[in-house]
Structures are given as C-alpha cells and as structure tokens.
Scaffold this motif. Structure first.
Motif, PDB file in Angstrom:
ATOM      1  N   THR A 114      -2.533  -0.447  -5.259  1.00 50.33           N
ATOM      2  CA  THR A 114      -1.988  -1.479  -6.151  1.00 50.33           C
ATOM      3  C   THR A 114      -2.952  -2.641  -6.320  1.00 50.33           C
ATOM      4  O   THR A 114      -3.152  -3.149  -7.429  1.00 50.33           O
ATOM      5  CB  THR A 114      -0.652  -2.000  -5.596  1.00 50.33           C
ATOM      6  N   ARG A 115      -3.539  -3.082  -5.211  1.00 49.19           N
ATOM      7  CA  ARG A 115      -4.525  -4.164  -5.242  1.00 49.19           C
ATOM      8  C   ARG A 115      -5.712  -3.768  -4.372  1.00 49.19           C
ATOM      9  O   ARG A 115      -5.539  -3.139  -3.321  1.00 49.19           O
ATOM     10  CB  ARG A 115      -3.929  -5.480  -4.730  1.00 49.19           C
ATOM     11  N   ILE A 163      -5.873  -6.524  -9.405  1.00 46.60           N
ATOM     12  CA  ILE A 163      -4.617  -5.775  -9.558  1.00 46.60           C
ATOM     13  C   ILE A 163      -4.913  -4.580 -10.448  1.00 46.60           C
ATOM     14  O   ILE A 163      -5.307  -4.732 -11.606  1.00 46.60           O
ATOM     15  CB  ILE A 163      -3.520  -6.652 -10.172  1.00 46.60           C
ATOM     16  N   THR A 164      -4.747  -3.403  -9.901  1.00 47.32           N
ATOM     17  CA  THR A 164      -5.125  -2.194 -10.629  1.00 47.32           C
ATOM     18  C   THR A 164      -3.999  -1.745 -11.571  1.00 47.32           C
ATOM     19  O   THR A 164      -2.836  -2.133 -11.408  1.00 47.32           O
ATOM     20  CB  THR A 164      -5.462  -1.058  -9.658  1.00 47.32           C
ATOM     21  N   GLN A 165      -4.387  -0.927 -12.512  1.00 50.36           N
ATOM     22  CA  GLN A 165      -3.435  -0.374 -13.484  1.00 50.36           C
ATOM     23  C   GLN A 165      -3.568   1.145 -13.507  1.00 50.36           C
ATOM     24  O   GLN A 165      -3.870   1.753 -14.530  1.00 50.36           O
ATOM     25  CB  GLN A 165      -3.712  -0.961 -14.880  1.00 50.36           C
ATOM     26  N   ASN A 166      -3.379   1.736 -12.319  1.00 53.22           N
ATOM     27  CA  ASN A 166      -3.477   3.199 -12.160  1.00 53.22           C
ATOM     28  C   ASN A 166      -4.868   3.730 -12.467  1.00 53.22           C
ATOM     29  O   ASN A 166      -5.036   4.895 -12.855  1.00 53.22           O
ATOM     30  CB  ASN A 166      -2.450   3.905 -13.066  1.00 53.22           C
ATOM     31  N   GLU A 167      -5.907   2.853 -12.304  1.00 54.24           N
ATOM     32  CA  GLU A 167      -7.271   3.323 -12.514  1.00 54.24           C
ATOM     33  C   GLU A 167      -7.711   4.252 -11.388  1.00 54.24           C
ATOM     34  O   GLU A 167      -7.185   4.201 -10.278  1.00 54.24           O
ATOM     35  CB  GLU A 167      -8.248   2.145 -12.568  1.00 54.24           C
TER      36      GLU A 167
END
Length: 299
Positions: A3-4, A20-24
């Motif tokens: 998530t982070r 903060i990731t976005q499902n990368e």
C-alpha cells in the motif's frame, strides 16, 4: 507493491519520500528489525505526519537502522523499501489491522528482506559486525628439525578466529521477536546483518561470509503448523494482544495449500492433536486473552 513504500531515490540524496501506491508493479526490499524503546517518534508515519512524509523525510531524522537499510537498498539500485513504522499509520488501528493482514504478501513479494539481526533497537544500525582481532602466529619455514633448511628464518601469518558461536542470526536480539517468525519464513531471500558478519538465506541455500553452506535455525518452508507455533511461541511479543495478528501472515500462506478452516491459531484438520498443547514454563506477566477460547494455544 504494498500500500505504501519508501522511494529511497539515489545515493547522493539526503532524503526519502513515502509513496502511496495504486496497485503498481515494482521491485522493493523490506526491513526486519527491532524497534526498541523509542523516545522520538516524530519520524514515524501517522495521520498527521503522512502529508509531510509524502513530501520528503530527511535521512538525519531517521534512526540509524533505517538509514542503513536505505543505504543497502540504494546500493542494490532498488527504488522502493518497505518499513512498518513508516508504511503503516501508527495511530490508526484500522489501517494497522488492514496492513497486518497483508504481511504475507509484503514479505513474500519482497525481492530481499534486510534483517538487522544484531541490533536490539533501531538506533544501533545494520552494520554492527564485531570483527575478531587478528592473532599473529609464528610459523617455522620447515617443521623438521633434522632438515638443514629448518635454519631458515621463521615467518609470521595472521589468523582470524572463524568461530560464529553466539553470533549467528538466531543468536541475536531480533530472533527473540515473535514477529520475525513470519518475516523470516515468508521472505524468499534474507540478508542477515549480525555481530558475526553477514549471512544469507534463500529457498535453496543458507550461508555466512565466513562459512559457506552454514546452517540456519528457523522455521523451514516445509514445516508443519504445530512446529511453526512451537517456534513462534518461544519468542517474545511486546503486546500480548498481537498473539494471533503477528502470525496472521503465516496463516494466510498455509491456507493456500489447505482446504480446511482456521480458528484462533488452529487448523481444523489438525484437531484434536492441536488441543493437546502445553506450556514449557509459566510467565505470570502474560495475561490470558479473554476473547480467545481456552482450547487455543493463543489464549
């Protein structure tokens, strides 16, 4: 990615930033370490510090163990690093429980787990190796007294003690933490930083810088659940309420290959055997958790 994560940037930078990731998708390392008693917690990520940590965190504001982990990650040219104190909101119980449930994915998907195994708190750093002093030993050019060549001058060489007794990953303060049971079990690769030097463990090999192929003591990938629980309960928890949470990642990993159900630290296919647990010693400081039934070892 989790998530982070921390974006560690390049070696010449004096700061890092929280992302903060976005499902990368991407490669990242994870840190396994002892927090210790921390007087200054202003660097940790909370709901109030989250915006500032996203903008950037000065390396000088971080404990030495985290600084060293960032340095190692940069040296491997890996962009991201996961550290619980920075990647989980420390004052948000819902976020903490949500991220604790994802520990299985965090450590299984990490390209490498850096284990500060020789440090008892986060201020001591990863590079705590205590190199043994070299001992000079005089050696004769030829041990035979009957040989005329024995009159040649003696020469001196230096030896370093190769003993690793009490200096391996399982001997350090980090190994006493119950949380490391799943951190070390789930990780595909671990770099142990110990007082005896560096050790490596992956799915096929465990070795040290001084002894190739040395053994490593810890839960193996093929261990049964009762042995995992025995190993886990031999370690220590700061908060007794974490008894099941600190093993949740292991339960998720085991559940992928099982077709039964998991209740309060016990798999139904292991019944009734896992009801026959007992304690090796009684710690009067450990309180019983009233929300866990007494038939479970976790109570």
């Amino acid at each position: 990615l989790p998530t982070r994560v921390l974006d560690v940037g390049s070696c010449e930078l004096d700061s890092v930033k929280l992302v903060i990731t976005q499902n990368e998708l991407g490669d990242y390392f994870a840190l396994s370490y002892c927090w210790g008693r921390i007087s200054d917690t202003t660097w940790q990520t909370t709901r109030s510090t989250l915006p500032n940590n996203i903008l950037g965190i000065q390396l000088s504001a971080l404990p030495k163990t985290i600084q060293d982990a960032i340095k190692i990650t940069r040296e491997f040219s890996v962009q991201y690093l996961w550290i619980d104190s920075l990647c989980i909101l420390q004052d948000d119980k819902d976020d903490w429980l949500r991220e604790a449930a994802r520990m299985c994915d965090v450590y299984e998907n990490s390209q490498l787990t850096i284990a500060a195994a020789g440090a008892s708190n986060s201020t001591q750093g990863c590079f705590v190796s205590q190199r043994r002093e070299q001992r000079p030993i005089t050696v004769r050019a030829n041990p035979s007294e009957d040989d005329e060549r024995s009159q040649q001058p003696n020469f001196q060489i230096n030896f370093v003690s190769a003993s690793l007794k009490g200096a391996g990953p399982s001997d350090g303060p980090l190994a006493k933490r119950a949380w490391v049971t799943q951190e070390w079990y789930l990780s595909k690769r671990i770099l142990f930083c110990t007082i005896g030097g560096y050790s490596w463990k992956c799915k096929t090999l465990a070795s040290t810088e001084r002894r190739w192929g040395a053994s490593y003591t810890g839960p193996g990938r093929n261990q049964t659940w009762d042995l995992v629980v025995a190993d886990y309960t031999s370690r220590q928890l700061t908060y007794e309420t974490d008894r099941l949470i600190a093993l949740q990642g292991m339960a998720v990993a085991f559940g992928r290959d099982r077709k039964d159900h998991y209740y309060f630290g016990v798999w139904t296919s292991d019944l009734p055997e896992l009801l026959l647990w007992t304690t090796k010693s009684v710690d009067l400081n450990n309180r019983r958790l009233v929300d866990i039934p007494t038939w479970s070892w976790a109570s």
